[in-house]
Write a protein that holds these residues in place. Structure first.
Motif, mmCIF file in Angstrom:
data_model
loop_
_atom_site.group_PDB
_atom_site.id
_atom_site.type_symbol
_atom_site.label_atom_id
_atom_site.label_comp_id
_atom_site.label_asym_id
_atom_site.label_seq_id
_atom_site.Cartn_x
_atom_site.Cartn_y
_atom_site.Cartn_z
ATOM 1 N N GLU A 159 35.941 100.545 -2.562
ATOM 2 C CA GLU A 159 34.580 100.020 -2.576
ATOM 3 C C GLU A 159 33.590 101.083 -3.062
ATOM 4 O OE1 GLU A 159 34.759 96.626 0.947
ATOM 5 O OE2 GLU A 159 34.355 98.729 1.468
ATOM 6 N N ARG A 160 33.808 102.317 -2.654
ATOM 7 C CA ARG A 160 32.921 103.400 -3.100
ATOM 8 C C ARG A 160 33.041 103.612 -4.597
ATOM 9 N NH1 ARG A 160 33.636 108.041 1.581
ATOM 10 N NH2 ARG A 160 33.123 106.709 3.352
ATOM 11 N N ARG A 161 34.269 103.553 -5.100
ATOM 12 C CA ARG A 161 34.479 103.714 -6.539
ATOM 13 C C ARG A 161 33.754 102.602 -7.311
ATOM 14 N NH1 ARG A 161 39.666 104.053 -6.296
ATOM 15 N NH2 ARG A 161 39.647 106.312 -6.167
ATOM 16 N N ILE A 162 33.890 101.382 -6.828
ATOM 17 C CA ILE A 162 33.240 100.249 -7.487
ATOM 18 C C ILE A 162 31.723 100.366 -7.386
ATOM 19 C CG2 ILE A 162 32.867 97.742 -7.308
ATOM 20 C CD1 ILE A 162 35.871 97.523 -6.626
ATOM 21 N N LEU A 163 31.223 100.817 -6.242
ATOM 22 C CA LEU A 163 29.779 101.003 -6.074
ATOM 23 C C LEU A 163 29.251 102.006 -7.087
ATOM 24 C CD1 LEU A 163 27.089 100.661 -4.614
ATOM 25 C CD2 LEU A 163 27.876 102.322 -2.907
ATOM 26 N N ASN A 164 29.962 103.096 -7.307
ATOM 27 C CA ASN A 164 29.537 104.087 -8.288
ATOM 28 C C ASN A 164 29.430 103.475 -9.681
ATOM 29 O OD1 ASN A 164 28.903 106.576 -7.186
ATOM 30 N ND2 ASN A 164 31.042 107.148 -6.904
ATOM 31 N N LEU A 165 30.418 102.649 -10.038
ATOM 32 C CA LEU A 165 30.425 102.025 -11.361
ATOM 33 C C LEU A 165 29.294 101.011 -11.501
ATOM 34 C CD1 LEU A 165 34.284 101.554 -11.785
ATOM 35 C CD2 LEU A 165 32.817 103.273 -12.873
ATOM 36 N N VAL A 166 29.041 100.245 -10.435
ATOM 37 C CA VAL A 166 27.928 99.294 -10.445
ATOM 38 C C VAL A 166 26.614 100.053 -10.607
ATOM 39 C CG1 VAL A 166 26.609 97.684 -9.011
ATOM 40 C CG2 VAL A 166 29.095 97.486 -9.130
ATOM 41 N N ALA A 167 26.497 101.173 -9.904
ATOM 42 C CA ALA A 167 25.266 101.971 -9.983
ATOM 43 C C ALA A 167 25.052 102.539 -11.379
ATOM 44 C CB ALA A 167 25.321 103.103 -8.956
ATOM 45 N N GLU A 168 26.130 102.678 -12.150
ATOM 46 C CA GLU A 168 26.016 103.148 -13.530
ATOM 47 C C GLU A 168 25.587 102.037 -14.484
ATOM 48 O OE1 GLU A 168 29.705 104.931 -14.654
ATOM 49 O OE2 GLU A 168 29.663 106.388 -13.010
ATOM 50 N N GLY A 169 25.482 100.805 -13.942
ATOM 51 C CA GLY A 169 25.018 99.688 -14.754
ATOM 52 C C GLY A 169 26.120 98.852 -15.369
ATOM 53 N N LEU A 170 27.383 99.085 -14.959
ATOM 54 C CA LEU A 170 28.488 98.329 -15.515
ATOM 55 C C LEU A 170 28.498 96.903 -14.964
ATOM 56 C CD1 LEU A 170 29.357 101.277 -16.163
ATOM 57 C CD2 LEU A 170 31.723 100.520 -15.830
ATOM 58 N N THR A 171 28.917 95.961 -15.787
ATOM 59 C CA THR A 171 29.075 94.577 -15.343
ATOM 60 C C THR A 171 30.379 94.448 -14.560
ATOM 61 O OG1 THR A 171 30.321 93.915 -17.314
ATOM 62 C CG2 THR A 171 27.905 93.779 -17.426
ATOM 63 N N ASN A 172 30.565 93.303 -13.902
ATOM 64 C CA ASN A 172 31.808 93.077 -13.169
ATOM 65 C C ASN A 172 33.020 93.174 -14.094
ATOM 66 O OD1 ASN A 172 30.439 92.700 -10.799
ATOM 67 N ND2 ASN A 172 30.608 90.475 -10.778
ATOM 68 N N ARG A 173 32.879 92.642 -15.303
ATOM 69 C CA ARG A 173 33.998 92.707 -16.242
ATOM 70 C C ARG A 173 34.325 94.144 -16.622
ATOM 71 N NH1 ARG A 173 34.044 88.766 -21.325
ATOM 72 N NH2 ARG A 173 34.347 87.358 -19.557
ATOM 73 N N GLN A 174 33.296 94.939 -16.870
ATOM 74 C CA GLN A 174 33.518 96.336 -17.231
ATOM 75 C C GLN A 174 34.123 97.118 -16.070
ATOM 76 O OE1 GLN A 174 29.422 97.031 -18.380
ATOM 77 N NE2 GLN A 174 29.947 97.083 -20.561
ATOM 78 N N ARG A 178 37.882 99.102 -15.651
ATOM 79 C CA ARG A 178 38.004 100.503 -15.218
ATOM 80 C C ARG A 178 38.981 100.653 -14.046
ATOM 81 N NH1 ARG A 178 33.669 104.125 -16.144
ATOM 82 N NH2 ARG A 178 32.715 103.649 -18.168
ATOM 83 N N VAL A 179 38.944 99.681 -13.112
ATOM 84 C CA VAL A 179 39.745 99.832 -11.882
ATOM 85 C C VAL A 179 40.990 98.951 -11.882
ATOM 86 C CG1 VAL A 179 37.756 100.519 -10.517
ATOM 87 C CG2 VAL A 179 38.360 98.105 -10.654
ATOM 88 N N PHE A 180 41.223 98.264 -13.011
ATOM 89 C CA PHE A 180 42.437 97.467 -13.185
ATOM 90 C C PHE A 180 42.556 96.347 -12.147
ATOM 91 C CE2 PHE A 180 43.269 101.858 -14.562
ATOM 92 C CZ PHE A 180 43.443 101.622 -15.930
ATOM 93 N N LEU A 181 41.465 95.609 -11.979
ATOM 94 C CA LEU A 181 41.443 94.462 -11.085
ATOM 95 C C LEU A 181 40.921 93.251 -11.849
ATOM 96 C CD1 LEU A 181 39.865 96.025 -7.855
ATOM 97 C CD2 LEU A 181 42.261 95.374 -8.168
ATOM 98 N N ALA A 182 41.167 92.060 -11.292
ATOM 99 C CA ALA A 182 40.606 90.844 -11.889
ATOM 100 C C ALA A 182 39.092 90.841 -11.704
ATOM 101 C CB ALA A 182 41.221 89.609 -11.237
ATOM 102 N N GLU A 183 38.383 90.240 -12.647
ATOM 103 C CA GLU A 183 36.923 90.195 -12.568
ATOM 104 C C GLU A 183 36.457 89.498 -11.292
ATOM 105 O OE1 GLU A 183 33.087 88.639 -15.202
ATOM 106 O OE2 GLU A 183 35.111 88.576 -16.036
ATOM 107 N N LYS A 184 37.154 88.422 -10.880
ATOM 108 C CA LYS A 184 36.779 87.716 -9.656
ATOM 109 C C LYS A 184 36.970 88.598 -8.430
ATOM 110 C CE LYS A 184 37.591 82.972 -11.210
ATOM 111 N NZ LYS A 184 38.375 81.727 -10.998
ATOM 112 N N THR A 185 38.013 89.435 -8.458
ATOM 113 C CA THR A 185 38.247 90.353 -7.340
ATOM 114 C C THR A 185 37.108 91.365 -7.238
ATOM 115 O OG1 THR A 185 40.645 90.132 -7.588
ATOM 116 C CG2 THR A 185 39.845 92.037 -6.357
ATOM 117 N N VAL A 186 36.669 91.868 -8.380
ATOM 118 C CA VAL A 186 35.549 92.808 -8.393
ATOM 119 C C VAL A 186 34.289 92.134 -7.863
ATOM 120 C CG1 VAL A 186 33.996 94.128 -9.888
ATOM 121 C CG2 VAL A 186 36.471 94.232 -10.233
ATOM 122 N N LYS A 187 34.068 90.871 -8.244
ATOM 123 C CA LYS A 187 32.902 90.140 -7.758
ATOM 124 C C LYS A 187 32.904 90.061 -6.241
ATOM 125 C CE LYS A 187 30.545 85.673 -8.133
ATOM 126 N NZ LYS A 187 30.584 84.314 -8.728
#
Length: 222
Positions: A159-174, A178-187
């Motif tokens: 979750e921390r890794r994903i939070l960092n990426l979201v804070a960088e402005g990346l979309t769920n797809r992006q 990066r983390v090799f997960l499905a877009e729905k899982t990231v959502k």
């Protein structure tokens, strides 16, 4: 006069699971399955339309999670009791379920007779939650841990890794790439992260991280 019917809504993305639950419950006098849903959005919609007494809600659903659906149902209809069903014992999911207003959290390995009793119990306004579990959750809410005052510490490494990426402005797809997960899982991850941090939008998460970095607090985690 016969006892009033206990109205139940089932939500699981596997049809065979719903068929099994319906068969089990409707064999019990006074239990009536009024609807079935295969995803969170349908469950929220049917809860508003059918006004069940109890919703049996799977955690892992396509799109939004069962925990998000539970929060929506309880927010709009606090009189409806929700039991979270899961195949896995997960402290984070348990904590999130309680925060979402669930009356109970049970494993799918539960015996049929115990599930029948659990539904009756929550329909009467009682909780299925073990007192020890409840105490642990309340302690987290009061910040009675080494992480007091730092809700970010409740996040898992992923979750921390994903939070960092979201804070960088990346979309769920992006982020998913990066983390090799499905877009729905990231959502689903993003929704849980926002809930844990007490935020409502991605922009707030970015601002939150910017404040932390400007304060030079805890910059070592992934």
């Amino acid at each position: 006069m016969s006892d009033p019917q206990l109205r139940i809504l089932l939500c699981d993305d596997h049809e065979l699971v719903r068929v099994g639950l319906r068969s089990l419950l409707e064999a019990e006098p006074g239990y009536n399955v009024v609807g079935e849903a295969g995803d969170a959005e349908t469950a929220v919609k049917l809860a508003s339309e059918l006004h069940p007494d109890v919703v049996l809600m799977d955690v892992r659903l396509p799109g939004r999670s069962g925990i998000e659906a539970c929060r929506d149902i309880r927010s709009a209809h606090p009189e409806i009791a929700v039991i979270i069903l899961t195949a896995y014992a997960d402290d984070e999911a348990l904590f999130s379920s309680i925060m979402a207003g669930a009356a109970g959290y049970v494993l799918k390995q539960i015996r049929g007779s115990d599930l029948v009793g659990a539904i009756r119990q929550v329909s009467e306004g009682r909780s299925l939650l073990d007192p020890e579990v409840t105490s642990r959750v309340l302690a987290r809410l009061r910040g009675e841990s080494n992480n007091a005052g730092e809700p970010i510490e409740d996040l898992t490494v992923q979750e921390r890794r994903i939070l960092n990426l979201v804070a960088e402005g990346l979309t769920n797809r992006q982020v998913a790439e990066r983390v090799f997960l499905a877009e729905k899982t990231v959502k689903n991850y993003v929704s849980n992260i926002l809930m844990k941090l007490g935020l409502s939008r991605r922009a707030e998460a970015a601002a939150y991280m910017a404040r932390r970095r400007s304060q030079r607090v805890d910059t070592t985690w992934p």
